[in-house]
Write a protein that holds these residues in place. Structure first.
Motif, short mmCIF file in Angstrom:
data_model
loop_
_atom_site.label_atom_id
_atom_site.label_comp_id
_atom_site.label_asym_id
_atom_site.label_seq_id
_atom_site.Cartn_x
_atom_site.Cartn_y
_atom_site.Cartn_z
N ARG A 1 -30.89 -9.24 0.89
CA ARG A 1 -30.52 -8.61 2.16
C ARG A 1 -30.48 -7.10 2.01
O ARG A 1 -31.01 -6.36 2.83
N ALA A 2 -29.86 -6.64 0.93
CA ALA A 2 -29.75 -5.20 0.68
C ALA A 2 -31.13 -4.56 0.53
O ALA A 2 -31.39 -3.46 1.04
N ALA A 3 -32.05 -5.24 -0.15
CA ALA A 3 -33.39 -4.70 -0.36
C ALA A 3 -34.15 -4.60 0.97
O ALA A 3 -34.83 -3.60 1.22
N LEU A 4 -34.02 -5.61 1.80
CA LEU A 4 -34.69 -5.58 3.11
C LEU A 4 -34.13 -4.44 3.97
O LEU A 4 -34.88 -3.73 4.64
N ARG A 5 -32.83 -4.28 3.91
CA ARG A 5 -32.18 -3.22 4.70
C ARG A 5 -32.62 -1.84 4.20
O ARG A 5 -32.94 -0.95 4.99
N ALA A 6 -32.65 -1.67 2.89
CA ALA A 6 -33.07 -0.39 2.31
C ALA A 6 -34.51 -0.07 2.68
O ALA A 6 -34.85 1.10 2.92
N ALA A 7 -35.35 -1.08 2.75
CA ALA A 7 -36.76 -0.86 3.09
C ALA A 7 -36.91 -0.30 4.51
O ALA A 7 -37.84 0.46 4.78
N LEU A 8 -35.98 -0.63 5.41
CA LEU A 8 -36.04 -0.12 6.77
C LEU A 8 -35.49 1.30 6.89
O LEU A 8 -35.81 2.00 7.84
N GLY A 9 -34.68 1.69 5.92
CA GLY A 9 -34.13 3.05 5.94
C GLY A 9 -33.34 3.32 7.21
O GLY A 9 -32.55 2.49 7.66
N GLU A 10 -33.60 4.47 7.82
CA GLU A 10 -32.85 4.88 9.00
C GLU A 10 -33.17 4.06 10.25
O GLU A 10 -32.46 4.16 11.25
N THR A 11 -34.23 3.27 10.20
CA THR A 11 -34.56 2.44 11.35
C THR A 11 -33.88 1.07 11.29
O THR A 11 -34.10 0.24 12.17
N ALA A 12 -33.05 0.84 10.26
CA ALA A 12 -32.33 -0.43 10.15
C ALA A 12 -31.39 -0.58 11.34
O ALA A 12 -30.83 0.40 11.84
N PRO A 13 -31.20 -1.80 11.82
CA PRO A 13 -30.28 -2.02 12.93
C PRO A 13 -28.85 -1.61 12.56
O PRO A 13 -28.47 -1.68 11.39
N THR A 14 -28.09 -1.21 13.55
CA THR A 14 -26.66 -0.98 13.35
C THR A 14 -25.93 -2.21 13.87
O THR A 14 -26.34 -2.81 14.88
N THR A 15 -24.87 -2.59 13.17
CA THR A 15 -24.17 -3.83 13.51
C THR A 15 -22.67 -3.61 13.53
O THR A 15 -22.11 -3.01 12.61
N ARG A 16 -22.06 -4.10 14.57
CA ARG A 16 -20.60 -4.13 14.66
C ARG A 16 -20.19 -5.59 14.59
O ARG A 16 -20.70 -6.43 15.36
N VAL A 17 -19.29 -5.91 13.65
CA VAL A 17 -18.87 -7.30 13.44
C VAL A 17 -17.41 -7.44 13.85
O VAL A 17 -16.55 -6.63 13.45
N ILE A 18 -17.13 -8.48 14.64
CA ILE A 18 -15.79 -8.75 15.11
C ILE A 18 -15.40 -10.17 14.69
O ILE A 18 -16.15 -11.12 14.96
N GLU A 19 -14.27 -10.29 14.01
CA GLU A 19 -13.75 -11.62 13.68
C GLU A 19 -13.08 -12.18 14.93
O GLU A 19 -12.30 -11.49 15.58
N VAL A 20 -13.43 -13.43 15.27
CA VAL A 20 -12.92 -14.03 16.50
C VAL A 20 -12.34 -15.42 16.22
O VAL A 20 -12.55 -15.99 15.16
N HIS A 21 -11.63 -15.95 17.22
CA HIS A 21 -11.13 -17.32 17.16
C HIS A 21 -11.12 -17.90 18.57
O HIS A 21 -11.14 -17.17 19.57
N GLU A 22 -11.11 -19.20 18.65
CA GLU A 22 -11.09 -19.89 19.94
C GLU A 22 -9.75 -19.65 20.62
O GLU A 22 -8.71 -19.59 19.96
N VAL A 23 -9.78 -19.54 21.94
CA VAL A 23 -8.53 -19.40 22.70
C VAL A 23 -8.43 -20.49 23.74
O VAL A 23 -9.41 -21.11 24.08
#
Length: 91
Positions: free
Chosen positions: A69-91
């Protein structure tokens, strides 16, 4: 069990490369005890939402440092997607 929502944004002009990257790395989830439950793409083509479950937090942590995963991300450089991750639970 750990449930996450990831908001993925593609760099302008690099949407196709970003989608290929996500296709590849989402396939790695299983080796870390993870599973993609939903993958939704925004109508603008620049944003995706992923609902992901892991058997344990350790699986998520190992996914984050997966060398392929890290190698694929590095290959994209600055064009790699940005990701925001949120931990969630059922309500």
């Amino acid at each position: 069990m750990l449930t996450l929502v990831a908001l993925v944004e593609y760099a302008s002009g690099a949407e196709a490369a970003g989608q290929r990257y996500e296709d590849a790395v989402l396939a790695f989830l299983g080796r870390h005890g993870g599973q993609l439950e939903r993958r939704l793409r925004g109508t603008d083509g620049q944003t995706e939402v992923h609902v992901i479950r892991f058997d344990a937090r350790a699986g998520y942590e190992s996914f984050l440092v997966d060398p392929e995963r890290a190698a694929l991300r590095a290959a994209l450089g600055e064009t790699a997607p940005t990701t925001r991750v949120i931990e969630v639970h059922e309500v």
